[in-house]
Design a protein around this motif. Sequence first.
Motif, PDB file in Angstrom:
ATOM      1  N   ARG A 101      -3.482   5.376   2.383  1.00  0.00           N
ATOM      2  CA  ARG A 101      -4.207   4.353   1.617  1.00  0.00           C
ATOM      3  C   ARG A 101      -4.005   4.604   0.119  1.00  0.00           C
ATOM      4  NH1 ARG A 101     -10.093   4.854   2.438  1.00  0.00           N
ATOM      5  NH2 ARG A 101      -9.598   4.346   4.566  1.00  0.00           N
ATOM      6  N   CYS A 102      -3.429   3.641  -0.550  1.00  0.00           N
ATOM      7  CA  CYS A 102      -3.169   3.771  -1.989  1.00  0.00           C
ATOM      8  C   CYS A 102      -4.493   3.978  -2.729  1.00  0.00           C
ATOM      9  CB  CYS A 102      -2.474   2.507  -2.484  1.00  0.00           C
ATOM     10  SG  CYS A 102      -2.112   2.543  -4.248  1.00  0.00           S
ATOM     11  N   THR A 103      -4.467   4.870  -3.691  1.00  0.00           N
ATOM     12  CA  THR A 103      -5.706   5.180  -4.421  1.00  0.00           C
ATOM     13  C   THR A 103      -6.007   4.149  -5.510  1.00  0.00           C
ATOM     14  OG1 THR A 103      -4.399   6.669  -5.800  1.00  0.00           O
ATOM     15  CG2 THR A 103      -5.638   7.652  -3.976  1.00  0.00           C
ATOM     16  N   HIS A 104      -5.176   3.125  -5.610  1.00  0.00           N
ATOM     17  CA  HIS A 104      -5.482   2.056  -6.554  1.00  0.00           C
ATOM     18  C   HIS A 104      -6.446   1.067  -5.889  1.00  0.00           C
ATOM     19  CE1 HIS A 104      -4.199  -1.725  -8.918  1.00  0.00           C
ATOM     20  NE2 HIS A 104      -5.094  -1.063  -9.618  1.00  0.00           N
ATOM     21  N   LEU A 105      -5.930   0.222  -5.009  1.00  0.00           N
ATOM     22  CA  LEU A 105      -6.798  -0.763  -4.355  1.00  0.00           C
ATOM     23  C   LEU A 105      -6.640  -0.754  -2.838  1.00  0.00           C
ATOM     24  CD1 LEU A 105      -6.530  -3.769  -6.858  1.00  0.00           C
ATOM     25  CD2 LEU A 105      -8.433  -2.178  -6.593  1.00  0.00           C
ATOM     26  N   ALA A 106      -6.246   0.388  -2.309  1.00  0.00           N
ATOM     27  CA  ALA A 106      -6.288   0.643  -0.857  1.00  0.00           C
ATOM     28  C   ALA A 106      -5.229  -0.055  -0.005  1.00  0.00           C
ATOM     29  CB  ALA A 106      -7.677   0.357  -0.304  1.00  0.00           C
ATOM     30  N   CYS A 107      -4.149  -0.539  -0.580  1.00  0.00           N
ATOM     31  CA  CYS A 107      -3.039  -1.023   0.262  1.00  0.00           C
ATOM     32  C   CYS A 107      -2.393   0.195   0.930  1.00  0.00           C
ATOM     33  CB  CYS A 107      -1.993  -1.740  -0.591  1.00  0.00           C
ATOM     34  SG  CYS A 107      -2.597  -3.280  -1.298  1.00  0.00           S
ATOM     35  N   SER A 108      -1.615  -0.053   1.968  1.00  0.00           N
ATOM     36  CA  SER A 108      -0.939   1.055   2.640  1.00  0.00           C
ATOM     37  C   SER A 108       0.403   1.338   1.996  1.00  0.00           C
ATOM     38  CB  SER A 108      -0.705   0.716   4.110  1.00  0.00           C
ATOM     39  OG  SER A 108      -1.899   0.873   4.804  1.00  0.00           O
ATOM     40  N   LEU A 119       6.029   4.152  -1.537  1.00  0.00           N
ATOM     41  CA  LEU A 119       5.935   2.948  -2.356  1.00  0.00           C
ATOM     42  C   LEU A 119       4.729   2.131  -1.915  1.00  0.00           C
ATOM     43  CD1 LEU A 119       9.687   1.893  -2.190  1.00  0.00           C
ATOM     44  CD2 LEU A 119       8.525   3.025  -4.113  1.00  0.00           C
ATOM     45  N   CYS A 120       3.995   1.650  -2.892  1.00  0.00           N
ATOM     46  CA  CYS A 120       2.890   0.755  -2.576  1.00  0.00           C
ATOM     47  C   CYS A 120       3.365  -0.673  -2.844  1.00  0.00           C
ATOM     48  CB  CYS A 120       1.664   1.071  -3.423  1.00  0.00           C
ATOM     49  SG  CYS A 120       0.307  -0.066  -3.021  1.00  0.00           S
ATOM     50  N   PRO A 121       3.313  -1.540  -1.833  1.00  0.00           N
ATOM     51  CA  PRO A 121       3.831  -2.896  -2.000  1.00  0.00           C
ATOM     52  C   PRO A 121       2.948  -3.795  -2.865  1.00  0.00           C
ATOM     53  CG  PRO A 121       2.819  -2.672   0.159  1.00  0.00           C
ATOM     54  CD  PRO A 121       2.777  -1.320  -0.480  1.00  0.00           C
ATOM     55  N   CYS A 122       1.717  -3.388  -3.095  1.00  0.00           N
ATOM     56  CA  CYS A 122       0.804  -4.306  -3.799  1.00  0.00           C
ATOM     57  C   CYS A 122       1.051  -4.370  -5.309  1.00  0.00           C
ATOM     58  CB  CYS A 122      -0.639  -3.930  -3.509  1.00  0.00           C
ATOM     59  SG  CYS A 122      -1.050  -4.222  -1.780  1.00  0.00           S
ATOM     60  N   HIS A 123       1.175  -3.217  -5.970  1.00  0.00           N
ATOM     61  CA  HIS A 123       1.366  -3.231  -7.426  1.00  0.00           C
ATOM     62  C   HIS A 123       2.440  -2.235  -7.846  1.00  0.00           C
ATOM     63  CE1 HIS A 123      -2.897  -4.308  -6.492  1.00  0.00           C
ATOM     64  NE2 HIS A 123      -2.532  -5.378  -7.163  1.00  0.00           N
ATOM     65  N   ASP A 124       3.383  -2.027  -6.920  1.00  0.00           N
ATOM     66  CA  ASP A 124       4.583  -1.223  -7.203  1.00  0.00           C
ATOM     67  C   ASP A 124       4.308   0.219  -7.631  1.00  0.00           C
ATOM     68  OD1 ASP A 124       6.208  -3.348  -6.540  1.00  0.00           O
ATOM     69  OD2 ASP A 124       6.088  -4.182  -8.570  1.00  0.00           O
ATOM     70  N   ALA A 125       3.310   0.815  -7.071  1.00  0.00           N
ATOM     71  CA  ALA A 125       3.054   2.230  -7.388  1.00  0.00           C
ATOM     72  C   ALA A 125       4.057   3.103  -6.630  1.00  0.00           C
ATOM     73  CB  ALA A 125       1.639   2.615  -6.996  1.00  0.00           C
ATOM     74  N   LYS A 126       4.293   4.287  -7.186  1.00  0.00           N
ATOM     75  CA  LYS A 126       5.167   5.271  -6.530  1.00  0.00           C
ATOM     76  C   LYS A 126       4.429   6.603  -6.474  1.00  0.00           C
ATOM     77  CE  LYS A 126       9.612   3.500  -8.023  1.00  0.00           C
ATOM     78  NZ  LYS A 126      10.700   3.646  -8.980  1.00  0.00           N
ATOM     79  N   GLY A 136       2.963   3.474 -11.817  1.00  0.00           N
ATOM     80  CA  GLY A 136       2.053   2.407 -11.393  1.00  0.00           C
ATOM     81  C   GLY A 136       0.608   2.726 -11.719  1.00  0.00           C
ATOM     82  N   PRO A 137      -0.285   1.857 -11.268  1.00  0.00           N
ATOM     83  CA  PRO A 137      -1.688   1.963 -11.682  1.00  0.00           C
ATOM     84  C   PRO A 137      -2.598   2.966 -10.963  1.00  0.00           C
ATOM     85  CG  PRO A 137      -1.342  -0.007 -10.353  1.00  0.00           C
ATOM     86  CD  PRO A 137      -0.009   0.648 -10.502  1.00  0.00           C
ATOM     87  N   PRO A 138      -2.193   3.613  -9.867  1.00  0.00           N
ATOM     88  CA  PRO A 138      -3.162   4.485  -9.170  1.00  0.00           C
ATOM     89  C   PRO A 138      -3.739   5.566 -10.091  1.00  0.00           C
ATOM     90  CG  PRO A 138      -1.273   4.128  -7.776  1.00  0.00           C
ATOM     91  CD  PRO A 138      -0.918   3.575  -9.128  1.00  0.00           C
ATOM     92  N   PRO A 139      -5.030   5.772 -10.003  1.00  0.00           N
ATOM     93  CA  PRO A 139      -5.691   6.735 -10.881  1.00  0.00           C
ATOM     94  C   PRO A 139      -5.562   8.189 -10.435  1.00  0.00           C
ATOM     95  CG  PRO A 139      -7.304   5.673  -9.469  1.00  0.00           C
ATOM     96  CD  PRO A 139      -5.977   5.042  -9.161  1.00  0.00           C
TER      97      PRO A 139
HETATM   98  S1  FES Z   1      -2.988  -1.002  -4.307  1.00  0.00           S
HETATM   99 FE1  FES Z   1      -1.367   0.352  -4.534  1.00  0.00          FE
HETATM  100  S2  FES Z   1      -0.720   0.011  -6.546  1.00  0.00           S
HETATM  101 FE2  FES Z   1      -2.374  -1.317  -6.320  1.00  0.00          FE
END
Ligand code: FES
Length: 163
Positions: A101-108, A119-126, A136-139
């Motif tokens: 679970r991505c630590t930004h907004l919980a996408c997989s 890779l997070c497909p929601c906001h291109d985090a790595k 990307g934006p994950p904190p």
């Molecule tokens: S939810 Fe993963 S980068 Fe936003």
Amino acid sequence: MSEPISRREFIKGATAVIGGLITAVIGIPTVAYLIDPALRASAKEDWIPIGKMENIPIGKPTPFSFTRVQVNGWERTATSHGGYIIRRSDGPDDLLILNSRCTHLACSVNWSENDQVYLCPCHDAKFGQQGEVLGGPPPRPLDRFTEFRVSAEGVLEIFYKEA
Ligand code: FES
């Protein structure tokens, strides 16, 4: 001296007693059945089997997933969870188990074999192989399942605790 009861009064009393017994025999289990879910809560934490150790290769992130069904009164909610197991060596304890679970907004997040990153497909985090944020934006890094064990049958289990 008490008066003898009349036949009519006796039948009235007997009918009331039998009616009460029938109501109790039918009513108590019915009420218990109806309120039982409200009294029962699902476990908030548990050991979850996620795979046989023999099927987890060394050095390659291996995905796993599981579903939890939470019961809250009459409400049942199923949630999916997943992550990646990284075996660092032959040692049964030498594992890194990441929550996908991505630590930004919980996408997989998904492991990219080509780029060697998650890779997070929601906001291109790595995220790097250890879960560290590479872009990307994950904190913060990916969360880890830090409590795990291997059963006598060689099944890897993680300790899941509801957040
Ligand atoms: S939810 Fe993963 S980068 Fe936003």
